[in-house]
Write a protein that holds these residues in place. Structure first.
Motif, PDB file in Angstrom:
ATOM      1  N   VAL A   1      67.933  30.106  19.987  1.00  0.00           N
ATOM      2  CA  VAL A   1      68.535  28.788  20.087  1.00  0.00           C
ATOM      3  C   VAL A   1      68.844  28.342  18.665  1.00  0.00           C
ATOM      4  CG1 VAL A   1      66.261  27.637  20.234  1.00  0.00           C
ATOM      5  CG2 VAL A   1      68.327  26.424  20.940  1.00  0.00           C
ATOM      6  N   ARG A   2      70.131  28.113  18.417  1.00  0.00           N
ATOM      7  CA  ARG A   2      70.602  27.758  17.073  1.00  0.00           C
ATOM      8  C   ARG A   2      70.045  28.701  16.010  1.00  0.00           C
ATOM      9  NH1 ARG A   2      71.157  21.218  16.670  1.00  0.00           N
ATOM     10  NH2 ARG A   2      72.544  21.000  18.459  1.00  0.00           N
ATOM     11  N   GLY A   3      70.044  29.978  16.333  1.00  0.00           N
ATOM     12  CA  GLY A   3      69.631  31.011  15.383  1.00  0.00           C
ATOM     13  C   GLY A   3      68.138  31.244  15.286  1.00  0.00           C
ATOM     14  N   ARG A   4      67.345  30.470  16.013  1.00  0.00           N
ATOM     15  CA  ARG A   4      65.885  30.627  15.957  1.00  0.00           C
ATOM     16  C   ARG A   4      65.401  31.426  17.163  1.00  0.00           C
ATOM     17  NH1 ARG A   4      62.518  25.656  14.616  1.00  0.00           N
ATOM     18  NH2 ARG A   4      61.075  27.354  14.203  1.00  0.00           N
ATOM     19  N   LEU A   5      64.581  32.434  16.884  1.00  0.00           N
ATOM     20  CA  LEU A   5      64.101  33.357  17.908  1.00  0.00           C
ATOM     21  C   LEU A   5      63.203  32.676  18.930  1.00  0.00           C
ATOM     22  CD1 LEU A   5      63.932  36.344  18.833  1.00  0.00           C
ATOM     23  CD2 LEU A   5      61.913  36.543  17.354  1.00  0.00           C
ATOM     24  N   MET A   6      63.482  32.966  20.201  1.00  0.00           N
ATOM     25  CA  MET A   6      62.643  32.515  21.316  1.00  0.00           C
ATOM     26  C   MET A   6      61.899  33.699  21.934  1.00  0.00           C
ATOM     27  SD  MET A   6      65.463  30.111  23.260  1.00  0.00           S
ATOM     28  CE  MET A   6      64.766  30.569  24.828  1.00  0.00           C
ATOM     29  N   VAL A   7      62.654  34.742  22.279  1.00  0.00           N
ATOM     30  CA  VAL A   7      62.099  35.940  22.912  1.00  0.00           C
ATOM     31  C   VAL A   7      62.880  37.158  22.445  1.00  0.00           C
ATOM     32  CG1 VAL A   7      61.362  34.693  24.998  1.00  0.00           C
ATOM     33  CG2 VAL A   7      63.571  35.817  24.974  1.00  0.00           C
ATOM     34  N   ARG A   8      62.205  38.312  22.484  1.00  0.00           N
ATOM     35  CA  ARG A   8      62.903  39.566  22.216  1.00  0.00           C
ATOM     36  C   ARG A   8      62.284  40.671  23.050  1.00  0.00           C
ATOM     37  NH1 ARG A   8      61.387  43.953  19.085  1.00  0.00           N
ATOM     38  NH2 ARG A   8      59.377  43.727  18.071  1.00  0.00           N
ATOM     39  N   LEU A   9      63.109  41.618  23.440  1.00  0.00           N
ATOM     40  CA  LEU A   9      62.657  42.758  24.232  1.00  0.00           C
ATOM     41  C   LEU A   9      62.175  43.839  23.278  1.00  0.00           C
ATOM     42  CD1 LEU A   9      62.479  43.843  27.147  1.00  0.00           C
ATOM     43  CD2 LEU A   9      64.719  44.889  26.770  1.00  0.00           C
ATOM     44  N   ARG A  10      60.976  44.312  23.505  1.00  0.00           N
ATOM     45  CA  ARG A  10      60.442  45.403  22.673  1.00  0.00           C
ATOM     46  C   ARG A  10      60.943  46.722  23.236  1.00  0.00           C
ATOM     47  NH1 ARG A  10      54.309  45.699  21.680  1.00  0.00           N
ATOM     48  NH2 ARG A  10      55.106  47.374  20.394  1.00  0.00           N
ATOM     49  N   THR A  11      61.804  47.385  22.526  1.00  0.00           N
ATOM     50  CA  THR A  11      62.280  48.683  23.005  1.00  0.00           C
ATOM     51  C   THR A  11      61.255  49.772  22.728  1.00  0.00           C
ATOM     52  OG1 THR A  11      63.476  49.015  20.930  1.00  0.00           O
ATOM     53  CG2 THR A  11      64.724  48.111  22.788  1.00  0.00           C
ATOM     54  N   GLU A  12      60.314  49.498  21.825  1.00  0.00           N
ATOM     55  CA  GLU A  12      59.276  50.487  21.540  1.00  0.00           C
ATOM     56  C   GLU A  12      58.169  50.466  22.596  1.00  0.00           C
ATOM     57  OE1 GLU A  12      58.232  46.874  18.934  1.00  0.00           O
ATOM     58  OE2 GLU A  12      60.019  47.807  19.721  1.00  0.00           O
ATOM     59  N   ALA A  13      58.207  49.491  23.506  1.00  0.00           N
ATOM     60  CA  ALA A  13      57.216  49.394  24.581  1.00  0.00           C
ATOM     61  C   ALA A  13      57.944  48.906  25.824  1.00  0.00           C
ATOM     62  CB  ALA A  13      56.099  48.444  24.179  1.00  0.00           C
ATOM     63  N   GLU A  14      58.378  49.821  26.637  1.00  0.00           N
ATOM     64  CA  GLU A  14      59.180  49.519  27.821  1.00  0.00           C
ATOM     65  C   GLU A  14      58.582  48.396  28.661  1.00  0.00           C
ATOM     66  OE1 GLU A  14      62.486  49.829  30.001  1.00  0.00           O
ATOM     67  OE2 GLU A  14      62.074  51.131  28.309  1.00  0.00           O
ATOM     68  N   GLY A  15      59.413  47.404  28.957  1.00  0.00           N
ATOM     69  CA  GLY A  15      59.002  46.327  29.837  1.00  0.00           C
ATOM     70  C   GLY A  15      58.227  45.203  29.186  1.00  0.00           C
ATOM     71  N   LEU A  16      57.969  45.287  27.881  1.00  0.00           N
ATOM     72  CA  LEU A  16      57.240  44.208  27.227  1.00  0.00           C
ATOM     73  C   LEU A  16      58.203  43.274  26.509  1.00  0.00           C
ATOM     74  CD1 LEU A  16      54.054  45.922  25.742  1.00  0.00           C
ATOM     75  CD2 LEU A  16      54.285  44.597  27.843  1.00  0.00           C
ATOM     76  N   LEU A  17      57.961  42.001  26.694  1.00  0.00           N
ATOM     77  CA  LEU A  17      58.769  40.957  26.097  1.00  0.00           C
ATOM     78  C   LEU A  17      57.908  40.214  25.091  1.00  0.00           C
ATOM     79  CD1 LEU A  17      61.548  39.434  26.449  1.00  0.00           C
ATOM     80  CD2 LEU A  17      60.270  37.848  27.918  1.00  0.00           C
ATOM     81  N   VAL A  18      58.427  39.991  23.888  1.00  0.00           N
ATOM     82  CA  VAL A  18      57.743  39.177  22.893  1.00  0.00           C
ATOM     83  C   VAL A  18      58.212  37.745  23.094  1.00  0.00           C
ATOM     84  CG1 VAL A  18      57.350  38.763  20.434  1.00  0.00           C
ATOM     85  CG2 VAL A  18      57.752  41.110  21.263  1.00  0.00           C
ATOM     86  N   VAL A  19      57.282  36.842  23.375  1.00  0.00           N
ATOM     87  CA  VAL A  19      57.603  35.434  23.616  1.00  0.00           C
ATOM     88  C   VAL A  19      56.912  34.600  22.543  1.00  0.00           C
ATOM     89  CG1 VAL A  19      57.464  33.509  25.238  1.00  0.00           C
ATOM     90  CG2 VAL A  19      57.785  35.838  26.101  1.00  0.00           C
ATOM     91  N   MET A  20      57.692  33.772  21.850  1.00  0.00           N
ATOM     92  CA  MET A  20      57.131  32.890  20.836  1.00  0.00           C
ATOM     93  C   MET A  20      56.294  31.803  21.511  1.00  0.00           C
ATOM     94  SD  MET A  20      58.292  34.272  18.105  1.00  0.00           S
ATOM     95  CE  MET A  20      58.402  35.848  18.914  1.00  0.00           C
ATOM     96  N   CYS A  21      55.129  31.526  20.943  1.00  0.00           N
ATOM     97  CA  CYS A  21      54.231  30.521  21.506  1.00  0.00           C
ATOM     98  C   CYS A  21      53.295  30.012  20.413  1.00  0.00           C
ATOM     99  CB  CYS A  21      53.419  31.106  22.666  1.00  0.00           C
ATOM    100  SG  CYS A  21      52.313  32.447  22.181  1.00  0.00           S
ATOM    101  N   ALA A  22      52.547  28.984  20.727  1.00  0.00           N
ATOM    102  CA  ALA A  22      51.539  28.476  19.801  1.00  0.00           C
ATOM    103  C   ALA A  22      50.324  29.404  19.842  1.00  0.00           C
ATOM    104  CB  ALA A  22      51.142  27.063  20.190  1.00  0.00           C
ATOM    105  N   LEU A  23      49.614  29.492  18.733  1.00  0.00           N
ATOM    106  CA  LEU A  23      48.437  30.366  18.682  1.00  0.00           C
ATOM    107  C   LEU A  23      47.386  29.980  19.712  1.00  0.00           C
ATOM    108  CD1 LEU A  23      47.990  30.950  14.856  1.00  0.00           C
ATOM    109  CD2 LEU A  23      48.491  32.670  16.590  1.00  0.00           C
ATOM    110  N   ASP A  24      47.159  28.687  19.930  1.00  0.00           N
ATOM    111  CA  ASP A  24      46.159  28.287  20.919  1.00  0.00           C
ATOM    112  C   ASP A  24      46.600  28.655  22.335  1.00  0.00           C
ATOM    113  OD1 ASP A  24      48.150  26.282  20.804  1.00  0.00           O
ATOM    114  OD2 ASP A  24      46.744  24.702  21.366  1.00  0.00           O
TER     115      ASP A  24
END
Length: 111
Positions: free
Chosen positions: A29-52
Motif C-alpha cells: 500500500v503506497r509502496g509499503r509492504l503488507m504481505v509477500r509470498l515466500r517462494t523458498e517455502a511453498e505455501g507460506l505467506l509473510v504477513v506484517m504484524c506487531a511483535l506482540d
C-alpha cells in the motif's frame, strides 16, 4: 487458500497494488509492504504484524502460524495458506494494511 485469494482480499483494500519484495510476489500500500509470498517455502505467506500480535499467534498453537530464526525480533509472521480460513486470512491482511497504510488513508477508509 492460495496467492490468488491473498490478492483478491488485499486488492479490495484502498490503494493496494501487486508488487514484488525480494523478487517474490507481494502486496503493498503506497509502496509499503503488507504481505509477500515466500517462494523458498511453498505455501507460506509473510504477513506484517506487531511483535506482540506475532507472539500471541505463535502462542495460540494454531498450526497456520510459524516463524523461523530469520524473522526473530521482526514484526512479521509466517502463515500457511493451506491451513488458514478465509475469514482469518482477511483479518490478517486487513490488519497488515492498517499497519502499512498512511494515517490519512486509514482514516478515510475507516470512517
Amino acid at each position: 487458500m492460495d496467492w490468488d485469494d491473498v490478492v483478491r482480499i488485499g486488492t479490495a483494500l484502498p490503494e493496494v497494488e501487486e508488487s514484488t519484495s525480494y523478487r517474490t510476489p507481494a502486496l503493498k500500500v503506497r509502496g509499503r509492504l503488507m504481505v509477500r509470498l515466500r517462494t523458498e517455502a511453498e505455501g507460506l505467506l509473510v504477513v506484517m504484524c506487531a511483535l506482540d500480535e506475532k507472539e500471541a499467534m505463535l502462542a495460540s498453537g494454531d498450526p497456520a502460524f510459524s516463524t523461523t530464526p530469520h524473522y526473530d525480533g521482526h514484526g512479521s509472521i509466517l502463515v500457511d495458506l493451506t491451513s488458514i480460513g478465509s475469514a482469518q486470512l482477511t483479518e490478517l491482511i486487513t490488519e497488515a494494511w492498517r499497519r502499512a497504510a498512511p494515517a490519512r488513508l486509514r482514516a478515510a477508509h475507516e470512517t
